[in-house]
Design a protein around this motif. Structure first.
Motif, PDB file in Angstrom:
ATOM      1  N   UNK A 125       0.776  -1.021  -0.200  1.00  0.00           N
ATOM      2  CA  UNK A 125       0.249  -0.271   0.237  1.00  0.00           C
ATOM      3  C   UNK A 125       1.074   1.358  -0.421  1.00  0.00           C
ATOM      4  N   UNK A 126       1.941   1.324   1.078  1.00  0.00           N
ATOM      5  CA  UNK A 126       2.864   2.438   0.644  1.00  0.00           C
ATOM      6  C   UNK A 126       3.156   2.714  -0.066  1.00  0.00           C
ATOM      7  N   UNK A 127       4.081   1.973  -0.435  1.00  0.00           N
ATOM      8  CA  UNK A 127       4.779   1.821  -1.687  1.00  0.00           C
ATOM      9  C   UNK A 127       4.366   2.235  -3.372  1.00  0.00           C
ATOM     10  N   UNK A 138      -4.849  -0.080  -2.107  1.00  0.00           N
ATOM     11  CA  UNK A 138      -5.278   1.059  -1.441  1.00  0.00           C
ATOM     12  C   UNK A 138      -7.290   1.417  -2.327  1.00  0.00           C
ATOM     13  N   UNK A 139      -7.799   0.092  -3.591  1.00  0.00           N
ATOM     14  CA  UNK A 139      -8.697  -0.002  -3.652  1.00  0.00           C
ATOM     15  C   UNK A 139      -9.018   1.414  -5.151  1.00  0.00           C
ATOM     16  N   UNK A 181      14.199   5.214   3.126  1.00  0.00           N
ATOM     17  CA  UNK A 181      13.200   4.143   3.538  1.00  0.00           C
ATOM     18  C   UNK A 181      12.119   4.504   4.229  1.00  0.00           C
ATOM     19  N   UNK A 182      11.043   3.559   3.637  1.00  0.00           N
ATOM     20  CA  UNK A 182       9.375   4.027   3.893  1.00  0.00           C
ATOM     21  C   UNK A 182       9.082   3.599   5.095  1.00  0.00           C
ATOM     22  N   UNK A 229       1.670   9.842   7.713  1.00  0.00           N
ATOM     23  CA  UNK A 229       0.861   9.141   6.076  1.00  0.00           C
ATOM     24  C   UNK A 229       0.117   8.025   5.750  1.00  0.00           C
ATOM     25  N   UNK A 230      -0.757   8.265   5.394  1.00  0.00           N
ATOM     26  CA  UNK A 230      -2.004   6.792   5.407  1.00  0.00           C
ATOM     27  C   UNK A 230      -1.944   6.579   4.082  1.00  0.00           C
ATOM     28  N   UNK A 231      -1.327   5.602   3.999  1.00  0.00           N
ATOM     29  CA  UNK A 231      -1.316   5.031   2.370  1.00  0.00           C
ATOM     30  C   UNK A 231      -2.139   5.542   1.587  1.00  0.00           C
ATOM     31  N   UNK A 232      -3.916   5.359   2.164  1.00  0.00           N
ATOM     32  CA  UNK A 232      -4.911   5.162   1.450  1.00  0.00           C
ATOM     33  C   UNK A 232      -5.488   6.847   0.465  1.00  0.00           C
ATOM     34  N   UNK A 233      -4.575   7.891   1.665  1.00  0.00           N
ATOM     35  CA  UNK A 233      -4.649   9.181   1.247  1.00  0.00           C
ATOM     36  C   UNK A 233      -4.327   9.875   1.214  1.00  0.00           C
ATOM     37  N   UNK A 234      -2.649   8.824   1.290  1.00  0.00           N
ATOM     38  CA  UNK A 234      -1.942   9.808   0.514  1.00  0.00           C
ATOM     39  C   UNK A 234      -2.314   9.158  -1.210  1.00  0.00           C
TER      40      UNK A 234
END
Length: 319
Positions: free
Chosen positions: A11-13, A51-52, A103-104, A140-145
């Protein structure tokens, strides 16, 4: 146009590709081992199941290989889970990578041989001789980003010029970057907030959760000082910023709410969150034995109670 490689299709990547592409970079993403994420990126619409959303068509997906790592990139981004850090460290060890590495991944590692807790950047540097590492953390939420919701993060490197040069590559109108020299403080904050998010989530009212939030910040200040980070980092994006977003709507806070209702971790996980990863639990098992043995328990009572509850599968006791 700069050439960016992102290692990790989760999700984040995958969400991180959005600001990178928005900033007119050539972005390649690779996924070493998850068949689900590989399938996502190879699909016609590049639909990401976590992420949808459909990822941008200009995002390039390539199979992970040593040949890929040999190519020249202006930035290499590590977005694997904590368990993947040793894997990528082994891969990078054999190459003299000149590209800056970002690095995340969030987390800490207990090195039994040295009887010390290391941050991810320390682990990569000391175990695998990977250098020129910056870390990116924050709320940082991945879905919002992925949906271009305004997000602020902090990039840390002892050489602030390198951090700022990375910021220029990835900053957009919706993805804002701040900078810090306190690499250790930023990494420790971003990891332990997962444990404190569970603690705050255990509060059964806004009043009690607010009280636990304040006490959590005080304990985080003590721990940051213990690990030789800077006190002011707690007040920044990697500290209270990340703690807030995790406590307000993350998986750790969700688990904490069940612990607060009297469930043990094992029963809550099996009953309510069987397929969800709880990062705070993973971290608790990783660093718990060290924390409980080496650090003054009177200074961090919330942390001690949470660690004891998870490691011994007992009810959480928080005053």
């Amino acid at each position: 146009m700069k050439n960016i490689l992102i290692i990790g299709g989760g999700a984040m990547g995958s969400a991180f590709t959005i600001p990178c592409l928005e900033n007119n970079n050539k972005v390649t993403i690779t996924e070493p081992y998850s068949k689900i994420f590989i399938k996502n990126h190879l699909s016609k619409n590049k639909f990401h199941s976590a992420l949808k959303i459909n990822l941008p068509k200009k995002l390039i997906f390539r199979k992970f290989s040593n040949d890929l790592l040999k190519e020249n990139f202006d930035l290499i981004v590590i977005a694997l889970s904590l368990s993947g850090i040793d894997f990528i460290g082994e891969q990078l060890k054999n190459f003299k990578i000149k590209s800056p590495i970002l690095v995340l991944t969030k987390g800490l590692k207990y090195e039994k041989k040295n009887k010390k807790i290391w941050t991810i950047s320390e682990q990569l540097n000391k175990n695998y001789n990977v250098s020129n590492i910056s870390v990116l953390k924050g709320p940082c939420l991945a879905k919002e980003l992925a949906r271009k919701k305004k997000t602020s993060v902090v990039i840390a490197n002892k050489n602030i010029k390198i951090a700022k040069s990375i910021g220029k590559l990835i900053s957009t109108r919706f993805y804002l970057t701040e900078f810090s020299k306190d690499v250790i403080g930023v990494e420790v904050c971003s990891a332990i907030k997962n444990i404190y998010s569970m603690i705050i989530g255990a509060g059964q009212s806004l009043n009690s959760s607010s009280n636990l939030f304040q006490k959590s910040v005080l304990e985080m200040k003590y721990l940051i000082k213990y690990f030789k980070g800077k006190d002011e980092t707690i007040s920044g994006l990697a500290g209270v910023g990340d703690l807030y977003v995790s406590a307000a709507g993350g998986r750790n806070s969700k688990m904490g709410s069940y612990l607060g209702k009297g469930f043990t971790f094992k029963s809550a996980k099996e009953r309510f969150m069987p397929k969800e990863t709880v990062e705070g639990e993973q971290l608790a098992r990783e660093i718990g034995p060290f924390i409980l043995k080496k650090i003054d328990k009177k200074k961090i009572p919330l942390m001690v109670n949470l660690l004891s509850a998870i490691l011994n599968n007992k009810n959480l006791k928080i005053n």
